[in-house]
Enzyme design. Structure first.
Site, short mmCIF file in Angstrom:
data_model
loop_
_atom_site.label_atom_id
_atom_site.label_comp_id
_atom_site.label_asym_id
_atom_site.label_seq_id
_atom_site.Cartn_x
_atom_site.Cartn_y
_atom_site.Cartn_z
N HIS A 37 0.84 -1.21 0.00
CA HIS A 37 0.00 0.00 0.00
C HIS A 37 0.87 1.26 0.00
O HIS A 37 0.58 2.24 -0.69
CB HIS A 37 -0.87 0.05 1.25
CG HIS A 37 -1.88 -1.04 1.37
ND1 HIS A 37 -1.78 -2.06 2.27
CD2 HIS A 37 -3.03 -1.27 0.69
CE1 HIS A 37 -2.81 -2.86 2.16
NE2 HIS A 37 -3.59 -2.41 1.20
N MET A 186 3.07 -9.32 -0.81
CA MET A 186 2.55 -8.71 0.42
C MET A 186 1.03 -8.62 0.34
O MET A 186 0.47 -8.26 -0.70
CB MET A 186 3.16 -7.34 0.61
CG MET A 186 4.63 -7.47 0.87
SD MET A 186 5.25 -6.12 1.83
CE MET A 186 6.96 -6.57 1.93
N ARG A 189 -3.78 -10.40 4.14
CA ARG A 189 -4.17 -11.74 4.58
C ARG A 189 -2.97 -12.57 5.07
O ARG A 189 -3.17 -13.60 5.71
CB ARG A 189 -4.91 -12.48 3.47
CG ARG A 189 -6.24 -11.82 3.15
CD ARG A 189 -7.27 -12.78 2.57
NE ARG A 189 -8.60 -12.25 2.73
CZ ARG A 189 -9.27 -11.56 1.80
NH1 ARG A 189 -8.72 -11.33 0.64
NH2 ARG A 189 -10.48 -11.12 2.05
#
Ligand code: PAF
Length: 282
Positions: A37, A186, A189
């Site tokens: 992210h 990545m 979860r």
């Protein structure tokens, strides 16, 4: 960093940016942020003057058997990470404001075809939920650009198709998957994996990478390759969901003329469903 939960407030800020012709980049997320992210945010900063990130765990994209309640919420840590990167605005709407008439009554956006195949076949309604929330968030944030990870390759194609089909006025950027040193993609979860499962998990990417190499060096017996990968994964303790070779622009079965391909994979390790993909050119 401004933290906004209210849609009216978001719109006021957006309007003030409009008058000074800011270039707005948007990174929608469900929180529990990891390096993948943060890479989206870093890419967004390169091409814009204001970066907006949203955190909203979207109930509409979870199936009845899926992990909506258990989905990790790490708001404090996420906020600090975004602040440190110099994000301008963090939007964290409430579910009752996003779906004010209730989930049952909600108007939805569905990209046919692309939404029903591969992951969409395993998770009916999932991409309808994704397209609907992304469309709503685009309407609220009104970004000039939006950034999505290529790890969710099919999601990226669904969103690109939605933007084209609905003549939305923004650019969509895909950002390459961020990986651990083991090769494991990545993902939020990954937190569900036990230590033992973490040891096994990198095999998913290793297997599809080897399969891509085999295709690049001339193999065209896709069904044999797929079955070999499934067997190797099963032996290691995975429960494979799908392994597919597709044309990377349409996600259809590749014809002889298709040179840009993608292998898409999903497999369970225990209850955790991992997905990954590799793009390559013949
Ligand atoms: O990729 C995700 O995290 C979600 O599917 C998204 C795009 C934020 C929509 O809820």
């Amino acid at each position: 960093m401004q933290i906004v939960t209210d849609i009216t407030h978001l719109r006021e800020i957006r309007r003030s940016w409009q008058t000074v012709k800011e270039v707005i980049a948007f990174v929608p997320t469900m929180g529990n942020l990891h390096e993948g992210h943060l890479k989206l945010v870093k890419e967004a900063k390169k091409t814009s003057t204001k970066v907006v990130v949203s955190i909203f765990v979207n109930p509409l994209q979870f199936g009845p058997e899926e992990d909506l309640e258990a989905y990790p919420r790490t708001i404090q840590r996420d906020t600090e990470a975004l602040e440190a990167l110099g994000v301008d605005l963090l939007f964290m709407p409430k579910a009752e404001d996003i779906y004010s008439r209730g989930l049952e009554q909600q108007t939805f956006v569905e990209v046919p075809g692309l939404s029903y195949m591969i992951c969409g076949a395993s998770r009916p309604g999932h991409f309808r939920g994704v397209a609907t929330i992304v469309c709503k968030l685009f309407n609220m944030v009104q970004p000039n650009q939006a950034f999505f990870g290529e790890k969710d390759f099919q999601q990226l194609q669904v969103i690109k198709a939605m933007v084209t089909d609905l003549s939305m006025n923004l650019s969509i950027y895909g950002v390459p998957t961020e990986r651990e040193s083991s090769g494991l993609a990545m993902s939020s979860r990954n937190h569900y994996l036990t230590d033992e499962q973490r040891e096994i998990a990198p095999l998913l990417y290793a297997q599809i990478t080897a399969m891509a190499d085999a295709i690049k060096s001339g193999r065209r017996d896709f069904s044999v390759l797929i079955s070999n990968v499934k067997s190797a994964l099963s032996e290691a303790g995975f429960k494979p969901d799908y392994i597919e070779v597709r044309a990377s622009d349409t996600l259809l079965q590749p014809g002889h003329e298709d040179k840009d391909l993608v292998i898409l994979a999903a497999a369970f390790l225990g209850k955790t469903r991992l997905i990954d993909n590799i793009q390559f050119t013949l």
